[in-house]
Design an enzyme around this catalytic site. Sequence first.
Site, mmCIF file in Angstrom:
data_model
loop_
_atom_site.group_PDB
_atom_site.id
_atom_site.type_symbol
_atom_site.label_atom_id
_atom_site.label_comp_id
_atom_site.label_asym_id
_atom_site.label_seq_id
_atom_site.Cartn_x
_atom_site.Cartn_y
_atom_site.Cartn_z
ATOM 1 N N GLY A 30 36.691 13.833 -16.327
ATOM 2 C CA GLY A 30 35.274 13.950 -15.998
ATOM 3 C C GLY A 30 34.775 15.347 -16.292
ATOM 4 N N GLY A 31 34.188 15.997 -15.258
ATOM 5 C CA GLY A 31 33.671 17.349 -15.426
ATOM 6 C C GLY A 31 34.734 18.324 -15.897
ATOM 7 N N GLY A 79 32.100 21.795 -55.827
ATOM 8 C CA GLY A 79 31.405 22.247 -54.625
ATOM 9 C C GLY A 79 32.330 22.966 -53.667
ATOM 10 N N ALA A 80 33.607 22.608 -53.717
ATOM 11 C CA ALA A 80 34.561 23.269 -52.844
ATOM 12 C C ALA A 80 34.691 24.748 -53.198
ATOM 13 C CB ALA A 80 35.926 22.584 -52.948
#
Lengths: 71, 492
Positions: free
Chosen positions: B152-153, B385-386
């Site tokens: 949870g938290g 693009g790399a």
Amino acid sequence: MAEEIRAEMVANVWKVVASAGDTVDDGDTLVILESMKMEIPVIVESAGVLKELAVHEGDVVQEGDLIAVIE
Amino acid sequence: MTVTEPAIPAPDSAVPPAAAAAPPALAQSDRDPENRLRSLFDLGAMRLLAPPDDSGALAARGQIDGAPAVAFATDATRMGGAMGAEGCQRIVDAIDLAVRERIPVIGLWHSGGARLAEGVVALDAVGQVFAAMVRASGRVPQLSVVLGPAAGGAAYGPALTDIVVMSKEGRIFVTGPEVVRSVTGEQVDMERLGGVEPHGRRSGVVHVTTSTDADAIAKARAVAALLGDQGRFSPDDVSVESEEENLGSLLPQQANRAYDVKPLVGRLLDQADGENYVELHAKWAPNIVTALGRFAGRTVGVIANNPLRLGGCLDSISAEKAARFVRMCDSLGVPLVVVVDVPGYLPGVGQEWDGVVRRGAKLLHAFAEAVVPRVTLVTRKVYGGAYIAMNSRSLGATAVFAWPTAEVAVMGAAAAVNILYRKQLAARPAEERDALRAELVAEHERAAGGVNRALEIGVVDEIIKPMETRRRLAEALAAAPAARGAHTNIPL
């Protein structure tokens, strides 16, 4: 516990190095794939016995296809 | 905007700190928070900030490998470590103290989440812990060690910090197996839901997994020492390697053969007794390696494509992993060494639908924004693009080096020729086609690829030999002005 080794990407099976029944260790090469113009070995990550080798030289594997089962 | 002076001061070099003695190892499954904290600090170097009580949290300060640090632990011996107002305030105070003193803060987690009995008061208190963590983000190193369930938290506490270490007994999840079963009908145990396997390999929530609590503490100590006492570059101490045996010996003979880049990373960094670097996210997006280690005497972050996995391609997840690492290092003033051998972005429908454009943009953004010294080494190839994404000159690299055999191009020469000369090749009789193709490939390499052309254009600053690589990289990093990005480290 059986561990399944699956293809990480689309590739051609260029060479089959190991065979069913072999004892394999962490870091051993099972098959060498060819993809992105590179020869990429498929490596065992845990020691065991190669129970099943699901590919043959010349096969095309898709991402997620079974390559081998280690026990 | 940049802060030119690293905010984490190196200890006064005139007064060497007394040799720090390692603490005794933490016994497996020892739930006592004081014992857990003591195992984190140097032997005899811990001081509790408040005496143990039933608030559910304990905090302390001391030294880790001689460098000051603050730590807190949730108290698993009281209500399973559940967090109430008083305990949360103690954690907030510990974080604020670390920020005031500009020293690392480490949280040891074992907690079921907010105290049910306190109701909304506890929720508010847990929220204040999160707010304190975000205030500290990018200002001091924040580490988390998960030794038991963090639910949870308590799951989001570690997730907000820079680096999360998890022991085999650690579990992180928002909703436990009972809730999952009642809502979705899925049968799953705690380990499969949120143990080291799912978080180390699938979710990327955890940076380092270990098989014992003692190992988890040891890793946290190593990282705290690297980030808390970063040292200074001493390039004069880095010797040139021999002609026969050097970094280049670790590459395979054939250019198209994949290899594991980790031995190269290990050899590039300063040698030490035992492991000389801490790899983060080793099993998640393994096609890119992110690691912290020392280089020429100073802490650096290393980013390296790993051709062994996915051929070293960049993909959606690996771009995001690298982007977060770049931003963490920049915010904490850690210089970067980028080792490039990348065939491009992984093509595919799955990648596009997975947001490779959105996540890839994070890496471009992270590098372009970074002000820490950052050098690039192209070992074999960088295509497409790399090329831009891997700390290129255009994104502001401090220096881009390449080995003499490296190839810098839009794509591999053979692939480019097949596209550019498709018609000419098709027009030839089949038996002449291969000869023509070889000729065109050689011509294309001369004109477009090849490292010399990259040098002419200025996208590569210098071609260096493998044997002199360590020395040249160290000199370039040391010559660049120390700087630190003025931003937080959002968990991308």
